[in-house]
Design a protein around this motif. Structure first.
Motif, PDB file in Angstrom:
ATOM      1  N   GLY A  30       0.812  -1.208   0.000  1.00 10.94           N
ATOM      2  CA  GLY A  30       0.000   0.000   0.000  1.00 10.94           C
ATOM      3  C   GLY A  30       0.844   1.255   0.000  1.00 10.94           C
ATOM      4  O   GLY A  30       2.068   1.207   0.144  1.00 10.94           O
ATOM      5  N   PRO A  31       0.213   2.420  -0.159  1.00 10.84           N
ATOM      6  CA  PRO A  31       0.942   3.683  -0.144  1.00 10.84           C
ATOM      7  C   PRO A  31       1.746   3.827   1.143  1.00 10.84           C
ATOM      8  O   PRO A  31       1.303   3.478   2.229  1.00 10.84           O
ATOM      9  CB  PRO A  31      -0.178   4.736  -0.206  1.00 10.84           C
ATOM     10  N   ALA A 309      -7.660  11.098   0.413  1.00 13.62           N
ATOM     11  CA  ALA A 309      -7.071  10.600  -0.830  1.00 13.62           C
ATOM     12  C   ALA A 309      -6.884  11.760  -1.792  1.00 13.62           C
ATOM     13  O   ALA A 309      -7.582  12.776  -1.722  1.00 13.62           O
ATOM     14  CB  ALA A 309      -7.964   9.539  -1.458  1.00 13.62           C
ATOM     15  N   ARG A 331       2.797   9.921  -1.532  1.00 11.93           N
ATOM     16  CA  ARG A 331       2.763   8.461  -1.471  1.00 11.93           C
ATOM     17  C   ARG A 331       3.649   7.942  -0.339  1.00 11.93           C
ATOM     18  O   ARG A 331       3.282   6.995   0.361  1.00 11.93           O
ATOM     19  CB  ARG A 331       3.192   7.854  -2.804  1.00 11.93           C
ATOM     20  N   ALA A 336      -3.273   7.593  -0.352  1.00 10.20           N
ATOM     21  CA  ALA A 336      -3.669   6.965  -1.609  1.00 10.20           C
ATOM     22  C   ALA A 336      -3.748   8.053  -2.671  1.00 10.20           C
ATOM     23  O   ALA A 336      -4.513   9.013  -2.538  1.00 10.20           O
ATOM     24  CB  ALA A 336      -5.016   6.281  -1.449  1.00 10.20           C
ATOM     25  N   GLY A 338      -4.418   8.699  -6.690  1.00 10.18           N
ATOM     26  CA  GLY A 338      -4.858   8.206  -7.981  1.00 10.18           C
ATOM     27  C   GLY A 338      -4.540   9.202  -9.071  1.00 10.18           C
ATOM     28  O   GLY A 338      -3.979  10.273  -8.819  1.00 10.18           O
ATOM     29  N   ASP A 377       4.790   2.217 -10.312  1.00  7.10           N
ATOM     30  CA  ASP A 377       4.159   3.204  -9.437  1.00  7.10           C
ATOM     31  C   ASP A 377       2.940   3.837 -10.105  1.00  7.10           C
ATOM     32  O   ASP A 377       1.851   3.899  -9.520  1.00  7.10           O
ATOM     33  CB  ASP A 377       5.143   4.329  -9.086  1.00  7.10           C
ATOM     34  N   MET A 381      -1.101   3.648  -9.433  1.00  6.22           N
ATOM     35  CA  MET A 381      -1.933   4.830  -9.199  1.00  6.22           C
ATOM     36  C   MET A 381      -3.172   4.828 -10.090  1.00  6.22           C
ATOM     37  O   MET A 381      -4.243   5.288  -9.690  1.00  6.22           O
ATOM     38  CB  MET A 381      -1.109   6.093  -9.441  1.00  6.22           C
ATOM     39  N   ASP A 385      -4.480   1.844  -6.641  1.00  4.95           N
ATOM     40  CA  ASP A 385      -4.447   3.005  -5.755  1.00  4.95           C
ATOM     41  C   ASP A 385      -5.598   3.964  -6.063  1.00  4.95           C
ATOM     42  O   ASP A 385      -6.138   4.608  -5.151  1.00  4.95           O
ATOM     43  CB  ASP A 385      -3.112   3.738  -5.849  1.00  4.95           C
ATOM     44  N   ARG A 388      -8.412   2.449  -4.317  1.00  7.21           N
ATOM     45  CA  ARG A 388      -8.305   2.743  -2.884  1.00  7.21           C
ATOM     46  C   ARG A 388      -8.753   4.168  -2.588  1.00  7.21           C
ATOM     47  O   ARG A 388      -9.444   4.429  -1.594  1.00  7.21           O
ATOM     48  CB  ARG A 388      -6.856   2.567  -2.430  1.00  7.21           C
ATOM     49  N   ASP A 393     -11.603  -0.412  -3.654  1.00 10.73           N
ATOM     50  CA  ASP A 393     -10.589  -1.439  -3.883  1.00 10.73           C
ATOM     51  C   ASP A 393     -11.061  -2.831  -3.494  1.00 10.73           C
ATOM     52  O   ASP A 393     -10.430  -3.821  -3.876  1.00 10.73           O
ATOM     53  CB  ASP A 393      -9.289  -1.095  -3.153  1.00 10.73           C
TER      54      ASP A 393
END
Length: 490
Positions: A30-31, A309, A331, A336, A338, A377, A381, A385, A388, A393
Motif C-alpha cells: 500500500g501507499p 485521498a 505516497r 492513496a 490516484g 508506481d 496509481m 491506488d 483505494r 478497492d
C-alpha cells in the motif's frame, strides 16, 4: 471481431481473457510502504496468462493453459499476444466540460474559470449533460477507463443538470462515482440575501436528487461535491458538513490547486483551504481531493491524519500552469494517490493513457531524477491506488478472484507489439489504438477497438450542434474563445 474460440459451446456470462502477460496489480504494498525499491518488480505479472470471468466476477487468474484445461469450451477473448490489465480508474474529471474542449489554454485557472467554465455552467441542462457524458464515455472506454469519479459543475439553478451524468454513464455502461460540484457565491442573484438562501436550498435539493439517482444505478455511487471551498458561501459550507454527517456521505472537492487559492483563503478565513476544510469537519468524511499541488508539511500531516485521498491531474496542471503535485512525497506519507484526466476543458482530452504517461514524465523531469517514480508506481496509481482512493478497492483495481470483472485487453497494434517489459510498455507506449476489448462488471463495452454501448459516430453527430449552441449561449463565441461553426452547404 474479437478472437472468440469455442463460442458456440461457451456458457452465457462466462469467458476467458488471454494475454501474453496478465498484469494483476495484486499483492502490491500500500501507499507509504518501503518494501519495494524503485524499479524492482513484484509478483503479479503472469506470462501467457488469463482471467476467468463468470457472472460479472473474476473467478480465477492464472496461466492460460491451466484455466483453459479446467474450463473446456469456455469462450476465449485474445490471441495470447496482448496485455490484460485491470480497468483504469480515473479519479477526477468534470463531465460538465464534455462539450467545451479546446478553449483557454493560455489562461490561468482563475481566468479560465471566470471566462469559460463559469459562463458555460449557467446554460447547461440535464440533456446536455447526458449527451456530453455519453460522448466522453466513448473516449474514456477507448483509453481503458472502467471507473470514473466525476464532479459536475454548473450554476444553472433549478436545471438539475448534474443528473444527466447518471443518464450518460448508465447508457455507456461505465462504473462511476458522481457528484455535483456546487458553487453558490457567483450564481446569478447570489448578492441578494433572499435569493442566496433560495440558491442554497436548490443546491441541497439537487445533491439529494443526485444521490437518489446514483442509488438507483447498480454501477454508480454518490459523493457530496464541493466545486471549491472559495466558491461556496459560509452558510453552504456549513450546511454541507451537516448533510454529510446526516447521510454518511463521502466528499469530492478540490484542494490547494493553485497559489491564488491559498492566498485568497488566507485573506478570507485567515488560513489555508486544507486547514479550513479541517475546521469545518470535511476531513472527518471519506474525502478525495483533486490536485493538492500547493501543500505545506502541515497540510500533508492533516491529510494523512484523516486518510484523505488525492487525485493527481498532471495534464491539466501543466496546461493551466498550476504547478506540480508532490506525488512522491504524498505516497511516501501513506496517502492513496490516484490519477485523473480532469475535465475536458482543462485537459481537452479524456485519454487516461495519456494522463498515466504524463504522471510519470512530469515527476521525472520536475525532480530531474529518473528513479523518483517508475512505471509500476504510476500503473498502480491508475488502478489499485485509484480504487483505494475512491474506497472501491474491495470491488475493482486489481485482477483477483472475487472482485468484479472490470478489465482491459490491449492487443493488435504496434504500440503493444514489443513486450520486453509489459508494465513499461503499457505506461510509456500504449495508446487508445491498443485498447481492443473492455469489460465492466463482466459486460463487454468495447469489442474489436470499438465502443459497443454508444455508437461513436452517431453520438458525435448529436453533440456537434449541442456544443455550438452552448458556446453561443454562454457568450464564448462573442468573447472570442470559440469559433462559430461554418455554415454547411446541403
Amino acid at each position: 471481431m474479437s478472437d472468440v474460440i469455442g463460442q458456440a459451446r461457451g456458457r452465457a456470462g462466462e469467458f476467458l481473457v488471454r494475454g501474453a502477460f496478465v498484469l494483476t496489480m495484486a499483492g502490491l504494498p500500500g501507499p507509504g510502504s518501503r518494501d519495494r525499491a524503485p524499479g524492482v518488480r513484484l509478483d503479479g505479472v503472469i506470462a501467457d496468462g488469463a482471467v476467468h470471468v463468470r457472472d460479472g466476477a473474476i473467478a480465477a487468474v492464472g496461466p492460460f493453459a491451466e484455466l483453459a484445461t479446467a474450463r473446456p469450451g469456455v469462450p476465449v477473448h485474445g490471441d495470447g499476444t496482448g496485455v490484460v490489465l485491470p480497468g483504469l480508474v480515473s479519479t477526477h474529471t468534470h463531465l460538465s466540460e464534455a462539450l467545451a474542449t479546446g478553449m483557454g489554454s493560455e489562461l490561468s485557472l482563475f481566468e479560465w474559470g471566470a471566462e469559460i467554465v463559469g459562463p458555460l455552467g449557467t446554460v447547461l441542462t440535464r440533456a446536455d449533460a447526458a449527451e456530453g457524458t455519453a460522448l466522453r464515455a466513448v473516449e474514456m472506454l477507448l483509453s481503458g477507463v472502467t471507473t470514473v469519479n466525476d464532479m459536475f459543475c454548473h450554476a444553472n439553478i433549478g436545471s438539475r443538470a448534474s443528473l444527466g451524468v447518471v443518464d450518460g454513464l448508465v447508457r455507456a455502461g461505465l462504473r462511476g462515482v458522481v457528484s455535483y460540484g456546487a458553487e453558490d457565491t457567483m450564481a446569478p442573484g447570489a448578492e441578494n440575501p433572499e435569493r442566496a438562501a433560495e440558491i442554497i436550498e436548490d443546491v441541497v435539493a439537487e445533491q439529494r436528487e443526485l444521490a437518489a439517482a446514483a442509488a438507483g444505478a447498480p454501477l454508480l455511487q454518490f459523493r457530496y461535491g464541493i466545486g471549491t471551498l472559495l466558491g461556496q458561501s459560509d452558510p453552504l459550507l456549513e450546511r454541507g458538513v451537516a448533510l454529510c454527517r446526516e447521510h454518511g456521505w463521502a466528499v469530492h472537492t478540490h484542494l490547494a490547486e493553485v497559489r491564488e487559492e491559498v492566498t485568497m483563503a488566507r485573506l478570507r478565513w485567515g488560513h489555508r483551504t486544507v486547514e479550513h476544510a479541517h475546521r469545518l469537519g470535511y476531513l472527518e468524511r471519506p474525502l478525495i481531493a483533486g490536485h493538492c499541488v500547493w501543500l505545506t508539511e502541515a497540510d500533508i500531516a492533516l491529510l494523512v491524519a484523516h486518510g484523505v485521498a488525492v487525485a493527481h491531474n498532471p495534464v491539466a496542471n501543466m496546461i493551466l500552469g498550476s504547478g506540480v503535485c508532490p506525488v512522491p512525497r504524498l505516497r511516501a506519507a501513506g496517502l492513496a494517490v490516484g490519477i485523473g484526466t480532469d475535465g475536458a476543458a482543462s485537459n481537452d482530452s479524456q485519454d487516461m493513457l495519456q494522463a498515466v504517461k504524463a504522471a510519470a514524465l512530469l515527476q521525472k523531469v520536475h525532480h530531474r531524477d529518473a528513479l523518483v517514480i517508475d512505471a509500476l508506481d504510476v500503473l498502480a496509481m491508475a488502478t489499485i491506488d485509484g480504487a483505494r482512493a475512491l474506497g472501491l478497492d474491495h470491488l475493482v483495481g486489481s485482477l483477483e478472484p472475487g472482485k468484479r470483472a472490470d478489465l482491459v485487453l490491449l492487443q493488435d497494434t504496434v504500440d503493444i507489439a514489443v513486450l520486453h517489459d509489459p508494465i513499461g510498455q503499457v505506461v510509456y507506449g500504449a495508446s487508445p489504438r491498443s485498447v481492443r476489448d473492455v469489460w465492466v462488471d463482466g459486460r463487454q463495452v468495447v469489442a474489436d477497438h470499438a465502443c459497443v454501448t454508444v455508437d461513436e459516430r452517431a453520438q458525435i453527430g448529436r453533440c456537434r450542434p449541442l456544443a455550438a449552441r452552448l458556446a453561443a449561449a454562454a457568450g464564448l463565441v462573442a468573447a472570442g474563445h470559440a469559433t462559430a461553426p461554418p455554415a454547411r452547404t446541403p
